[in-house]
Design a protein around this motif. Structure first.
Motif, PDB file in Angstrom:
ATOM      1  N   LEU A 716       0.825  -1.207   0.000  1.00 48.72           N
ATOM      2  CA  LEU A 716       0.000   0.000   0.000  1.00 48.72           C
ATOM      3  C   LEU A 716       0.856   1.253   0.000  1.00 48.72           C
ATOM      4  O   LEU A 716       0.566   2.222  -0.710  1.00 48.72           O
ATOM      5  N   LYS A 717       1.919   1.255   0.792  1.00 50.66           N
ATOM      6  CA  LYS A 717       2.792   2.424   0.849  1.00 50.66           C
ATOM      7  C   LYS A 717       3.548   2.640  -0.462  1.00 50.66           C
ATOM      8  O   LYS A 717       3.977   3.757  -0.751  1.00 50.66           O
ATOM      9  N   SER A 718       3.696   1.575  -1.235  1.00 54.90           N
ATOM     10  CA  SER A 718       4.383   1.671  -2.526  1.00 54.90           C
ATOM     11  C   SER A 718       3.401   1.922  -3.665  1.00 54.90           C
ATOM     12  O   SER A 718       3.756   1.781  -4.844  1.00 54.90           O
ATOM     13  N   ASN A 719       2.144   2.266  -3.308  1.00 61.37           N
ATOM     14  CA  ASN A 719       1.095   2.556  -4.293  1.00 61.37           C
ATOM     15  C   ASN A 719       0.787   1.364  -5.196  1.00 61.37           C
ATOM     16  O   ASN A 719       0.428   1.518  -6.359  1.00 61.37           O
ATOM     17  N   ILE A 720       0.958   0.156  -4.660  1.00 59.82           N
ATOM     18  CA  ILE A 720       0.603  -1.056  -5.400  1.00 59.82           C
ATOM     19  C   ILE A 720      -0.797  -1.480  -4.968  1.00 59.82           C
ATOM     20  O   ILE A 720      -1.091  -1.585  -3.774  1.00 59.82           O
ATOM     21  N   LYS A 721      -1.673  -1.719  -5.931  1.00 59.90           N
ATOM     22  CA  LYS A 721      -3.036  -2.116  -5.618  1.00 59.90           C
ATOM     23  C   LYS A 721      -3.059  -3.506  -4.985  1.00 59.90           C
ATOM     24  O   LYS A 721      -2.366  -4.416  -5.437  1.00 59.90           O
ATOM     25  N   LEU A 722      -3.859  -3.656  -3.960  1.00 61.51           N
ATOM     26  CA  LEU A 722      -4.073  -4.971  -3.365  1.00 61.51           C
ATOM     27  C   LEU A 722      -5.146  -5.718  -4.135  1.00 61.51           C
ATOM     28  O   LEU A 722      -6.133  -5.132  -4.579  1.00 61.51           O
ATOM     29  N   THR A 723      -4.935  -7.017  -4.303  1.00 65.66           N
ATOM     30  CA  THR A 723      -6.001  -7.833  -4.870  1.00 65.66           C
ATOM     31  C   THR A 723      -7.125  -7.948  -3.840  1.00 65.66           C
ATOM     32  O   THR A 723      -6.965  -7.593  -2.668  1.00 65.66           O
ATOM     33  N   LYS A 724      -8.245  -8.468  -4.281  1.00 64.79           N
ATOM     34  CA  LYS A 724      -9.387  -8.618  -3.380  1.00 64.79           C
ATOM     35  C   LYS A 724      -9.028  -9.496  -2.182  1.00 64.79           C
ATOM     36  O   LYS A 724      -9.327  -9.155  -1.037  1.00 64.79           O
ATOM     37  N   SER A 725      -8.373 -10.639  -2.422  1.00 64.90           N
ATOM     38  CA  SER A 725      -8.043 -11.534  -1.313  1.00 64.90           C
ATOM     39  C   SER A 725      -7.021 -10.898  -0.387  1.00 64.90           C
ATOM     40  O   SER A 725      -7.068 -11.098   0.830  1.00 64.90           O
ATOM     41  N   GLU A 726      -6.093 -10.112  -0.925  1.00 65.16           N
ATOM     42  CA  GLU A 726      -5.109  -9.431  -0.081  1.00 65.16           C
ATOM     43  C   GLU A 726      -5.783  -8.389   0.814  1.00 65.16           C
ATOM     44  O   GLU A 726      -5.480  -8.279   2.005  1.00 65.16           O
ATOM     45  N   GLN A 750       7.051  -1.469  22.697  1.00 63.01           N
ATOM     46  CA  GLN A 750       7.742  -0.831  21.574  1.00 63.01           C
ATOM     47  C   GLN A 750       7.346  -1.490  20.262  1.00 63.01           C
ATOM     48  O   GLN A 750       7.084  -0.818  19.261  1.00 63.01           O
ATOM     49  N   PHE A 751       7.281  -2.836  20.270  1.00 64.29           N
ATOM     50  CA  PHE A 751       6.841  -3.542  19.070  1.00 64.29           C
ATOM     51  C   PHE A 751       5.392  -3.205  18.744  1.00 64.29           C
ATOM     52  O   PHE A 751       5.031  -2.984  17.579  1.00 64.29           O
ATOM     53  N   LYS A 752       4.536  -3.190  19.764  1.00 62.62           N
ATOM     54  CA  LYS A 752       3.125  -2.889  19.549  1.00 62.62           C
ATOM     55  C   LYS A 752       2.955  -1.497  18.956  1.00 62.62           C
ATOM     56  O   LYS A 752       2.170  -1.289  18.028  1.00 62.62           O
ATOM     57  N   SER A 753       3.682  -0.522  19.504  1.00 58.29           N
ATOM     58  CA  SER A 753       3.575   0.854  19.040  1.00 58.29           C
ATOM     59  C   SER A 753       3.986   0.978  17.581  1.00 58.29           C
ATOM     60  O   SER A 753       3.290   1.608  16.770  1.00 58.29           O
ATOM     61  N   GLU A 754       5.119   0.365  17.241  1.00 53.13           N
ATOM     62  CA  GLU A 754       5.619   0.451  15.868  1.00 53.13           C
ATOM     63  C   GLU A 754       4.653  -0.196  14.873  1.00 53.13           C
ATOM     64  O   GLU A 754       4.314   0.378  13.841  1.00 53.13           O
ATOM     65  N   PHE A 755       4.180  -1.392  15.235  1.00 50.54           N
ATOM     66  CA  PHE A 755       3.305  -2.111  14.316  1.00 50.54           C
ATOM     67  C   PHE A 755       1.950  -1.418  14.188  1.00 50.54           C
ATOM     68  O   PHE A 755       1.384  -1.305  13.087  1.00 50.54           O
ATOM     69  N   THR A 756       1.401  -0.939  15.319  1.00 48.18           N
ATOM     70  CA  THR A 756       0.101  -0.269  15.283  1.00 48.18           C
ATOM     71  C   THR A 756       0.142   0.979  14.414  1.00 48.18           C
ATOM     72  O   THR A 756      -0.794   1.251  13.644  1.00 48.18           O
ATOM     73  N   ALA A 757       1.228   1.756  14.516  1.00 51.27           N
ATOM     74  CA  ALA A 757       1.348   2.967  13.701  1.00 51.27           C
ATOM     75  C   ALA A 757       1.327   2.623  12.215  1.00 51.27           C
ATOM     76  O   ALA A 757       0.653   3.285  11.416  1.00 51.27           O
ATOM     77  N   GLN A 758       2.056   1.585  11.816  1.00 56.97           N
ATOM     78  CA  GLN A 758       2.084   1.183  10.405  1.00 56.97           C
ATOM     79  C   GLN A 758       0.727   0.662   9.953  1.00 56.97           C
ATOM     80  O   GLN A 758       0.269   0.971   8.848  1.00 56.97           O
ATOM     81  N   LEU A 759       0.077  -0.117  10.823  1.00 54.10           N
ATOM     82  CA  LEU A 759      -1.216  -0.690  10.456  1.00 54.10           C
ATOM     83  C   LEU A 759      -2.286   0.388  10.328  1.00 54.10           C
ATOM     84  O   LEU A 759      -3.094   0.369   9.380  1.00 54.10           O
ATOM     85  N   LEU A 760      -2.301   1.349  11.240  1.00 54.01           N
ATOM     86  CA  LEU A 760      -3.266   2.442  11.156  1.00 54.01           C
ATOM     87  C   LEU A 760      -3.081   3.236   9.871  1.00 54.01           C
ATOM     88  O   LEU A 760      -4.056   3.612   9.198  1.00 54.01           O
ATOM     89  N   ASP A 761      -1.838   3.495   9.500  1.00 59.76           N
ATOM     90  CA  ASP A 761      -1.567   4.229   8.279  1.00 59.76           C
ATOM     91  C   ASP A 761      -2.091   3.477   7.053  1.00 59.76           C
ATOM     92  O   ASP A 761      -2.700   4.066   6.158  1.00 59.76           O
ATOM     93  N   ALA A 762      -1.842   2.158   7.029  1.00 63.67           N
ATOM     94  CA  ALA A 762      -2.302   1.348   5.900  1.00 63.67           C
ATOM     95  C   ALA A 762      -3.817   1.333   5.807  1.00 63.67           C
ATOM     96  O   ALA A 762      -4.394   1.417   4.704  1.00 63.67           O
TER      97      ALA A 762
END
Length: 842
Positions: A716-726, A750-762
């Motif tokens: 998603l961050k690389s502007n690549i479209k996700l397929t429906k299943s993805e 620390q792991f939770k914070s890093e991963f949550t930030a990336q997931l929220l952005d996506a």
């Protein structure tokens, strides 16, 4: 602003203790593995893993215990250690003809009980035990079910600090592997009149359980939680029986009958016993489409055939049929609904399939009638088969769903149906109640439905009939309310259409759901405690700690979250390209909520740790708390930090209180244990060390929800479209919540914070790329689960639900958000509901 609110919410959650709501009708307690397993796998409950239990005036320990008969009867109930390493142990030998329970202080038995003291042997019932110790006088009192015995030890006074372990113990000077076959609950510790600890042993964490007073932590190894029976299906029987013709049951489901051509098997759902009876005369109609009902008035099984009006009856006292038919026509009504209508003394059926045609005929046959009565209901109910039926009361039933087509022709637009009807058994009128939303995953229900006590919803098992290798999942579907809930655990089911059958039953006296699957000659029986729970309903997370250490932890975590917020804002400032063609890529998910992406060779972290081996078995229980922390440190460092983690940092985080030699030995022993466990998961899952960093690596044959999500986030961050299943996978994964929420450690946040930030952005990228309101609502739900005060997600959710016509749900979501906002931030949420739904998607 929403991330600032998220931070405040997190900090408040560390400072406020939120008591667990009472859950009526649920099993509670911790079942202890005893001599039925090897020593290494026996259950341990350490109530003092981090600090001693200290009293001032009088120690009062009481708890509820349930004993069970088994291969081993001897074992310790608890071991307690006082000053100068003097033990205080409660020991049992349930099968002894002498003492059955005795209290040991130091090197002597000071108080003992016999079964006779309690009125006889007590198995599978709760017994109350209470120990009282008065430090000033050295008096000990032990009570069982209110029967008290006392003694005074002048040499054992002024002991006020204790260690306490139930079951097996690895604590030095308290080592023990002999465990009483028992179940515990409601462990309470008082200092005179002041309650110090209260472990209900109901909700629990992963390897941990917290008390209800100040969230003191107890560590559990090889736990078997009674409440988990409300979450997981357990296989209880496997039967191979050639010539199976069908399965039916008594109205209370205390007895289930597996009817064969030459014999009958009776499964007692209360005792779990199976009895086999050969017919003394005659046999049922040899029809393969489950043409059987149970008559509770005469206690007979009725076998019927649609080409004759003669009902063939089996007397369950003599096991004699009234006839011995040899033939049955080729079925024309496979998988039809069937029931016995007592007021009319008749068999009633609806729907079915045969000869490439779906049916919608309501058929009845009264005992002694000369013909089957048939009413075509296709103008009210489209032709179908594979529907479910449940009793509303003695005069009315409901039926739901199925697979068919409007014309009845198999070759013309067949489809799944999700409509709900009521059928009046006297007038034969059918009324449509409601229809589920059309964006749910494809499924058909099993033959039986069970209504809730208030008749507002019903339970059934659902599966995808399009596939051979499918799974049954318990679902709750609303009758008078808009509800569709699918529970996480599943049962493997091979659907062969006319060669398969599945049903759901409820034993009310045992509060147990029974699922039965039949494929050809194989019958499998599964049990599940009732009422069912989602995994979140049994998860206990400590919200409040004690002391300076906890306060320091809060500030450390706050710093980590602020760092996550900065990263999150950086991501949020990047423009999200919106492509109108993306709508086709991101259509609503067709997968069932709660279904793991893969239950074979899998590492599931989101929502809680679950590890499945190469055969699909859940081996999470093999991860002790130390092994779990070591595994998570190495694995998350491998996939989030990429480089892995050094031995020095492992020692600092996990064994900082030990010498260098002891820490190294601990690390090496637990590394070896992890390697053995990983070998069970997959030969392609490796724990490696390159002289600098430890890593856990694997290829795509091992599924990891976090690694899968990270790869999709990068797309998603690389502007690549996700397929429906993805897209479906990422939504499903995020709906489970954060990584291992029950694991609370400074390094973990620390792991939770890093991963949550990336997931929220996506998720924000996804929500801006789709115009599908159903999907927007689903993504918004995931965002709000990760960031409960995200007002942007609230706006999108309310607007989308409003557009979908779910105005009540939109208003309910808004009201709940306002309530949480006010409680946590101390000020009202100022945006009005009408403003949210009128602004539209932003």
């Amino acid at each position: 602003m929403s991330k600032i609110k998220f931070l405040l919410l997190f900090l408040l959650s560390q400072l406020l203790w939120i008591g667990a709501n009472a859950q009526n009708g649920l099993n509670s307690g911790l079942h202890f593995n005893s001599h039925e397993v090897i020593q290494d796998e026996r259950t341990s409950l350490d109530l003092t893993p981090n600090e001693l239990l200290s009293i001032k005036e009088k120690l009062i320990l009481d708890f509820d215990i349930r004993f069970r008969p088994g291969d081993g009867y001897y074992g310790y109930i608890f071991k307690m250690l006082g000053k100068e390493s003097v033990p205080i142990d409660l020991v049992s030998n349930l099968a002894s003809e002498k003492e059955n329970f005795w209290l040991v202080v130091g090197d002597q038995s000071v108080v003992s009980f016999y079964w006779e003291d309690l009125g006889g042997v007590i198995y599978n019932e709760w017994v109350k035990i209470k120990l009282v110790y008065t430090p000033v006088s050295g008096e000990f009192s032990l009570s069982m079910n209110g029967i008290e015995k006392k003694t005074t030890l002048k040499d054992f006074t002024n002991v006020k600090d204790f260690q306490l372990v139930f079951g097996a113990s690895k604590v030095p000077e308290m080592l023990n592997s002999d465990v009483c076959p028992m179940t515990l609950k409601n462990i309470r510790i008082h200092d005179a009149d002041v309650m110090l600890r209260n472990w209900e042993l109901k909700k629990h964490g992963d390897g941990l359980v917290y008390d209800e007073v100040k969230a003191y932590e107890a560590q559990v190894k090889f736990a078997n939680w009674e409440i988990d029976k409300h979450i997981h299906w357990r296989k209880s029987q496997r039967i191979v029986m050639p010539g199976i013709l069908g399965i039916t049951s008594t109205p209370t489901s205390d007895s289930i009958f597996i009817v064969g051509l030459d014999q009958l098997k009776l499964y007692n759902t209360t005792s779990g016993e199976i009895s086999t009876f050969s017919y003394q005369f005659g046999k049922p109609y040899p029809c393969q489409d489950n043409n059987l009902v149970y008559n509770p008035l005469t206690k007979e099984i009725w076998s019927y055939s649609f080409d004759t009006v003669v009902i063939n009856k089996l007397d369950l006292k003599t096991f004699k049929w009234t006839a011995a038919p040899d033939t049955c026509p080729e079925p024309d009504l496979w998988h039809h609904i069937r029931l016995y209508n007592a007021p009319e003394n008749e068999i009633m059926t609806f729907g079915g399939y045969g000869h490439y045609t779906y049916k919608s005929n309501l058929m009845t046959l009264k005992d002694g009638a000369t013909t089957w009565d048939s009413i075509n209901k296709s103008s009210q109910v489209p032709p179908r088969y594979l529907s479910t039926m449940g009793w509303i009361d003695d005069q009315k039933v409901l039926f739901f769903g199925g697979y068919g087509s409007p014309s009845g022709n198999q070759g013309i637009n067949p489809r799944h149906y999700y409509d709900l009807y009521s059928l009046d058994l006297q007038s034969k009128n059918i009324d449509k109640i409601r229809e589920l939303q059309d964006n749910i995953p494809p499924f058909t229900p099993v033959a039986n439905a069970i209504l809730t006590k208030d008749k507002s919803s019903f339970y059934t098992l659902i599966y995808n009939n399009i596939n051979y290798n499918t799974h049954l999942q318990l679902a709750e579907i609303g009758i008078s309310k808009e509800e569709f809930r699918v529970y996480e655990d599943s049962i493997p089911y091979n659907f062969l259409d006319t060669k398969s059958w599945a049903g759901l039953f409820l034993n009310t006296s045992k509060s147990s759901l029974i699922a039965i699957t039949q494929t050809d000659s194989l019958v499998e029986i599964f049990q599940h405690a009732f009422p069912p729970l989602l995994k979140s309903g049994a998860t206990q997370i400590a919200k409040r700690g004690t002391g300076k250490t906890r306060l320091l932890y809060i500030f450390i975590v706050a710093g980590l979250f602020i760092a996550g917020i900065i990263a999150y804002r950086k991501y949020r400032k990047q423009p999200n390209p919106i492509d109108s063609t993306d709508d086709k890529q991101l259509s609503p998910t067709t997968e069932l909520h709660g279904v793991p992406a893969n239950k074979t060779a899998s590492i599931i972290l989101m929502g809680g740790l679950q590890i499945y081996d190469s055969c699909g078995s859940d081996i999470t229980g093999q991860f002790t708390p130390t092994i779990k922390q070591l595994f998570l440190l190495i694995y998350l460092s491998s996939i989030l930090d990429k480089k892995g983690i050094s031995s020095e940092l492992l020692t600092e985080l996990l064994w900082s209180d030990k010498s260098a030699t002891s820490a190294r030995n601990n690390r090496n022993v637990n590394i070896s244990k992890i390697r053995l466990i990983l070998e069970k998961v997959s030969p392609n899952l490796h724990l490696t060390h390159d002289n600098t960093f430890w890593k856990i690596e694997h290829n795509q044959t091992v599924y990891s929800d976090v690694l899968d999500s990270l790869q999709l986030i990068q797309k998603l961050k690389s502007n690549i479209k996700l397929t429906k299943s993805e897209a479906d996978r990422l939504i499903r994964n995020s709906a489970e919540g954060n990584i291992c929420p029950s694991v609370q450690a400074e390094w973990m946040d620390q792991f939770k914070s890093e991963f949550t930030a990336q997931l929220l952005d996506a998720l924000m990228i996804m929500i801006h790329r789709t115009q599908d309101h159903q999907q927007i609502a689903m993504i918004s739900d995931s965002i709000l689960k990760l960031d409960p005060l995200n007002d942007e997600a609230l706006k999108m959710k309310c607007f989308s639900l409003f557009k979908l016509g779910k105005k009540g749900q939109a208003l309910a979501a808004y009201n709940q958000f306002c309530k949480d906002y006010s409680n946590l931030l101390g000020q009202p949420y100022e945006v009005e509901f009408n403003e949210l739904v009128e602004k539209g998607k932003i």
